[in-house]
Design a protein around this motif. Structure first.
Motif, PDB file in Angstrom:
ATOM      1  N   GLU A   1       0.833  -1.211   0.000  1.00 33.57           N
ATOM      2  CA  GLU A   1       0.000   0.000   0.000  1.00 33.57           C
ATOM      3  C   GLU A   1       0.863   1.256   0.000  1.00 33.57           C
ATOM      4  O   GLU A   1       0.566   2.237  -0.695  1.00 33.57           O
ATOM      5  CB  GLU A   1      -0.931   0.009   1.214  1.00 33.57           C
ATOM      6  CG  GLU A   1      -2.026  -1.047   1.196  1.00 33.57           C
ATOM      7  CD  GLU A   1      -3.174  -0.718   0.235  1.00 33.57           C
ATOM      8  OE1 GLU A   1      -3.223   0.418  -0.267  1.00 33.57           O
ATOM      9  OE2 GLU A   1      -4.000  -1.607   0.002  1.00 33.57           O
ATOM     10  N   LYS A   2       1.944   1.226   0.760  1.00 37.05           N
ATOM     11  CA  LYS A   2       2.858   2.370   0.797  1.00 37.05           C
ATOM     12  C   LYS A   2       3.537   2.567  -0.554  1.00 37.05           C
ATOM     13  O   LYS A   2       3.708   3.698  -1.022  1.00 37.05           O
ATOM     14  CB  LYS A   2       3.905   2.178   1.898  1.00 37.05           C
ATOM     15  CG  LYS A   2       3.347   2.260   3.313  1.00 37.05           C
ATOM     16  CD  LYS A   2       4.430   2.012   4.351  1.00 37.05           C
ATOM     17  CE  LYS A   2       3.871   2.089   5.770  1.00 37.05           C
ATOM     18  NZ  LYS A   2       4.929   1.801   6.788  1.00 37.05           N
ATOM     19  N   LEU A   3       3.931   1.465  -1.173  1.00 36.60           N
ATOM     20  CA  LEU A   3       4.555   1.545  -2.496  1.00 36.60           C
ATOM     21  C   LEU A   3       3.538   2.000  -3.549  1.00 36.60           C
ATOM     22  O   LEU A   3       3.883   2.730  -4.476  1.00 36.60           O
ATOM     23  CB  LEU A   3       5.155   0.190  -2.873  1.00 36.60           C
ATOM     24  CG  LEU A   3       6.357  -0.256  -2.026  1.00 36.60           C
ATOM     25  CD1 LEU A   3       6.739  -1.696  -2.363  1.00 36.60           C
ATOM     26  CD2 LEU A   3       7.558   0.669  -2.249  1.00 36.60           C
ATOM     27  N   TYR A   4       2.300   1.575  -3.389  1.00 37.30           N
ATOM     28  CA  TYR A   4       1.237   2.034  -4.296  1.00 37.30           C
ATOM     29  C   TYR A   4       1.062   3.544  -4.210  1.00 37.30           C
ATOM     30  O   TYR A   4       0.843   4.219  -5.225  1.00 37.30           O
ATOM     31  CB  TYR A   4      -0.070   1.323  -3.945  1.00 37.30           C
ATOM     32  CG  TYR A   4      -1.295   1.943  -4.567  1.00 37.30           C
ATOM     33  CD1 TYR A   4      -1.489   1.936  -5.943  1.00 37.30           C
ATOM     34  CD2 TYR A   4      -2.269   2.552  -3.768  1.00 37.30           C
ATOM     35  CE1 TYR A   4      -2.616   2.503  -6.521  1.00 37.30           C
ATOM     36  CE2 TYR A   4      -3.391   3.126  -4.338  1.00 37.30           C
ATOM     37  CZ  TYR A   4      -3.560   3.105  -5.710  1.00 37.30           C
ATOM     38  OH  TYR A   4      -4.669   3.683  -6.270  1.00 37.30           O
ATOM     39  N   ALA A   5       1.169   4.093  -3.002  1.00 35.39           N
ATOM     40  CA  ALA A   5       1.054   5.546  -2.825  1.00 35.39           C
ATOM     41  C   ALA A   5       2.150   6.282  -3.592  1.00 35.39           C
ATOM     42  O   ALA A   5       1.945   7.407  -4.072  1.00 35.39           O
ATOM     43  CB  ALA A   5       1.112   5.899  -1.344  1.00 35.39           C
ATOM     44  N   VAL A   6       3.310   5.660  -3.730  1.00 31.69           N
ATOM     45  CA  VAL A   6       4.410   6.248  -4.502  1.00 31.69           C
ATOM     46  C   VAL A   6       4.146   6.098  -5.997  1.00 31.69           C
ATOM     47  O   VAL A   6       4.308   7.043  -6.772  1.00 31.69           O
ATOM     48  CB  VAL A   6       5.755   5.570  -4.138  1.00 31.69           C
ATOM     49  CG1 VAL A   6       6.868   6.057  -5.066  1.00 31.69           C
ATOM     50  CG2 VAL A   6       6.117   5.861  -2.682  1.00 31.69           C
ATOM     51  N   SER A   7       3.744   4.927  -6.391  1.00 33.07           N
ATOM     52  CA  SER A   7       3.609   4.588  -7.807  1.00 33.07           C
ATOM     53  C   SER A   7       2.320   5.118  -8.437  1.00 33.07           C
ATOM     54  O   SER A   7       2.325   5.667  -9.537  1.00 33.07           O
ATOM     55  CB  SER A   7       3.655   3.066  -7.982  1.00 33.07           C
ATOM     56  OG  SER A   7       3.228   2.684  -9.264  1.00 33.07           O
TER      57      SER A   7
ATOM     58  N   ASP B   1       8.876   8.871  -6.471  1.00 36.54           N
ATOM     59  CA  ASP B   1       9.456   9.475  -5.269  1.00 36.54           C
ATOM     60  C   ASP B   1      10.506   8.501  -4.766  1.00 36.54           C
ATOM     61  O   ASP B   1      10.224   7.629  -3.940  1.00 36.54           O
ATOM     62  CB  ASP B   1       8.382   9.731  -4.208  1.00 36.54           C
ATOM     63  CG  ASP B   1       8.915  10.470  -2.987  1.00 36.54           C
ATOM     64  OD1 ASP B   1      10.151  10.494  -2.785  1.00 36.54           O
ATOM     65  OD2 ASP B   1       8.103  11.037  -2.239  1.00 36.54           O
ATOM     66  N   ILE B   2      11.716   8.633  -5.309  1.00 32.58           N
ATOM     67  CA  ILE B   2      12.745   7.621  -5.038  1.00 32.58           C
ATOM     68  C   ILE B   2      13.175   7.620  -3.576  1.00 32.58           C
ATOM     69  O   ILE B   2      13.551   6.570  -3.040  1.00 32.58           O
ATOM     70  CB  ILE B   2      13.946   7.791  -5.997  1.00 32.58           C
ATOM     71  CG1 ILE B   2      14.791   6.516  -5.995  1.00 32.58           C
ATOM     72  CG2 ILE B   2      14.743   9.045  -5.679  1.00 32.58           C
ATOM     73  CD1 ILE B   2      15.810   6.438  -7.119  1.00 32.58           C
ATOM     74  N   GLN B   3      13.093   8.767  -2.903  1.00 31.75           N
ATOM     75  CA  GLN B   3      13.455   8.795  -1.478  1.00 31.75           C
ATOM     76  C   GLN B   3      12.449   7.993  -0.663  1.00 31.75           C
ATOM     77  O   GLN B   3      12.826   7.218   0.218  1.00 31.75           O
ATOM     78  CB  GLN B   3      13.516  10.238  -0.975  1.00 31.75           C
ATOM     79  CG  GLN B   3      14.028  10.367   0.458  1.00 31.75           C
ATOM     80  CD  GLN B   3      15.481   9.951   0.611  1.00 31.75           C
ATOM     81  OE1 GLN B   3      16.364  10.528   0.002  1.00 31.75           O
ATOM     82  NE2 GLN B   3      15.737   8.945   1.445  1.00 31.75           N
ATOM     83  N   ALA B   4      11.161   8.172  -0.959  1.00 29.86           N
ATOM     84  CA  ALA B   4      10.138   7.395  -0.259  1.00 29.86           C
ATOM     85  C   ALA B   4      10.271   5.908  -0.581  1.00 29.86           C
ATOM     86  O   ALA B   4      10.148   5.047   0.306  1.00 29.86           O
ATOM     87  CB  ALA B   4       8.751   7.899  -0.649  1.00 29.86           C
ATOM     88  N   PHE B   5      10.522   5.598  -1.852  1.00 29.08           N
ATOM     89  CA  PHE B   5      10.766   4.222  -2.302  1.00 29.08           C
ATOM     90  C   PHE B   5      11.880   3.600  -1.459  1.00 29.08           C
ATOM     91  O   PHE B   5      11.755   2.483  -0.935  1.00 29.08           O
ATOM     92  CB  PHE B   5      11.145   4.288  -3.782  1.00 29.08           C
ATOM     93  CG  PHE B   5      11.278   2.991  -4.520  1.00 29.08           C
ATOM     94  CD1 PHE B   5      10.826   1.793  -4.011  1.00 29.08           C
ATOM     95  CD2 PHE B   5      11.856   2.983  -5.785  1.00 29.08           C
ATOM     96  CE1 PHE B   5      10.943   0.602  -4.732  1.00 29.08           C
ATOM     97  CE2 PHE B   5      11.992   1.804  -6.511  1.00 29.08           C
ATOM     98  CZ  PHE B   5      11.533   0.620  -5.980  1.00 29.08           C
ATOM     99  N   ASN B   6      12.963   4.333  -1.307  1.00 28.82           N
ATOM    100  CA  ASN B   6      14.113   3.905  -0.510  1.00 28.82           C
ATOM    101  C   ASN B   6      13.745   3.706   0.958  1.00 28.82           C
ATOM    102  O   ASN B   6      14.073   2.685   1.571  1.00 28.82           O
ATOM    103  CB  ASN B   6      15.216   4.953  -0.636  1.00 28.82           C
ATOM    104  CG  ASN B   6      16.407   4.700   0.263  1.00 28.82           C
ATOM    105  OD1 ASN B   6      17.317   3.989  -0.095  1.00 28.82           O
ATOM    106  ND2 ASN B   6      16.407   5.321   1.445  1.00 28.82           N
ATOM    107  N   ASP B   7      13.041   4.683   1.521  1.00 26.93           N
ATOM    108  CA  ASP B   7      12.754   4.664   2.958  1.00 26.93           C
ATOM    109  C   ASP B   7      11.787   3.543   3.335  1.00 26.93           C
ATOM    110  O   ASP B   7      11.918   2.924   4.401  1.00 26.93           O
ATOM    111  CB  ASP B   7      12.195   6.021   3.404  1.00 26.93           C
ATOM    112  CG  ASP B   7      13.220   7.143   3.258  1.00 26.93           C
ATOM    113  OD1 ASP B   7      14.416   6.839   3.053  1.00 26.93           O
ATOM    114  OD2 ASP B   7      12.819   8.315   3.331  1.00 26.93           O
ATOM    115  N   ILE B   8      10.810   3.280   2.479  1.00 29.29           N
ATOM    116  CA  ILE B   8       9.856   2.199   2.748  1.00 29.29           C
ATOM    117  C   ILE B   8      10.578   0.861   2.876  1.00 29.29           C
ATOM    118  O   ILE B   8      10.250   0.032   3.721  1.00 29.29           O
ATOM    119  CB  ILE B   8       8.791   2.133   1.632  1.00 29.29           C
ATOM    120  CG1 ILE B   8       7.881   3.368   1.695  1.00 29.29           C
ATOM    121  CG2 ILE B   8       7.960   0.856   1.738  1.00 29.29           C
ATOM    122  CD1 ILE B   8       7.048   3.571   0.444  1.00 29.29           C
ATOM    123  N   LEU B   9      11.613   0.663   2.055  1.00 23.71           N
ATOM    124  CA  LEU B   9      12.355  -0.601   2.039  1.00 23.71           C
ATOM    125  C   LEU B   9      13.567  -0.587   2.972  1.00 23.71           C
ATOM    126  O   LEU B   9      14.273  -1.596   3.088  1.00 23.71           O
ATOM    127  CB  LEU B   9      12.801  -0.911   0.606  1.00 23.71           C
ATOM    128  CG  LEU B   9      11.652  -1.057  -0.397  1.00 23.71           C
ATOM    129  CD1 LEU B   9      12.199  -1.195  -1.813  1.00 23.71           C
ATOM    130  CD2 LEU B   9      10.773  -2.248  -0.056  1.00 23.71           C
TER     131      LEU B   9
END
Length: 248
Positions: free
Chosen positions: A58-64, A141-149
């Motif tokens: 869900e968090k990744l969906y918010a980015v994508s 949002d590559i920073q968010a992508f990074n932080d989620i993982l």
């Protein structure tokens, strides 16, 4: 034509998946196929993160913004990874070592290694009767992508691969003619490519008008003009450097 080539030629991106998870055996087969891809100097400068937690999806969906990020049989994330090289015991962290590790060349190596592994995974999945879709949209949002993982230094998230049982089978999208892409011995001047690109524009216009869903009137050139008219993901370069890669 053998079965492997038939699988490759039958590729299409699947964006709607049945509500059915992949089995552990299927995931293992796909991952082991990914590992058999070529890798520069056996460095294996990539990592794969499997995402099964729906909260993380869900968090990744918010980015994508793409629904198939959260609705799939399994989600794989491919990363360029020099972190494990940096952390190896017995490594002498000289200035030369760090400069080499953090260079543009090594970022390219990691990116290519990850892409080769991903394509092996994609073909393996399709050979099992599954569908796939690559997800570059996770870099919105590559920073968010990074932080989620929770990725450490020297690891850059590149893209996702959604895998699952297809809920629909879309039409196969035409590609550019080989004559516009395949160059013999030296690069073909653009003037000699133009005719084939114009042909492709007409092919794509016909394709978009006739396909079974999401009809539109647009040539390939118009699509490309729209894509590059507005700068996107300009934060990727500074982000990569913040991860101590692509520094020189």
């Amino acid at each position: 034509m053998n079965q492997i080539i038939e699988t490759i030629m039958n590729h299409r991106s699947i964006r709607k998946f049945a509500d059915k998870p992949l089995s552990n055996d299927q995931i293992k087969t796909i991952l082991e196929s990914a590992q058999r891809a070529s890798t520069s100097s056996n460095v294996m400068a990539y990592s794969i993160i499997g995402v099964s937690d729906q909260t993380i999806k869900e968090k990744l969906y918010a980015v994508s913004g793409h629904y198939h990020v959260k609705k799939n049989g399994h989600l794989l994330i491919f990363c360029a990874d020099l972190h494990r090289i940096d952390q190896l015991e017995g490594i002498e962290h000289t200035q030369a070592f760090q400069s080499n590790l953090e260079s543009t060349e090594q970022l390219i190596v990691g990116t290519i290694d990850a892409a080769l592994a991903a394509q092996n995974a994609a073909i393996a999945a399709e050979s099992l009767g599954l569908g796939i879709c690559y997800l570059g949209s996770l870099r919105n949002d590559i920073q968010a992508f990074n932080d989620i993982l929770q990725l450490p230094s020297h690891v850059v998230p590149l893209f996702g691969l959604a895998i699952g049982y297809p809920k629909e089978i879309p039409d196969i999208k035409p590609r550019l003619p080989l004559a516009a892409m395949y160059h013999v011995n030296q690069y073909i001047p653009f003037e000699k490519q133009k005719h084939f690109i114009q042909e492709y524009d007409q092919t794509m216009q016909d394709y978009y008008k006739s396909r079974s869903s999401n009809n539109k009137q647009e040539t390939w050139t118009e699509q490309i003009n729209k894509k590059y008219a507005k700068p996107t993901r300009m934060d990727v370069g500074p982000f990569v450097q913040s991860k101590n890669l692509n520094k020189q």
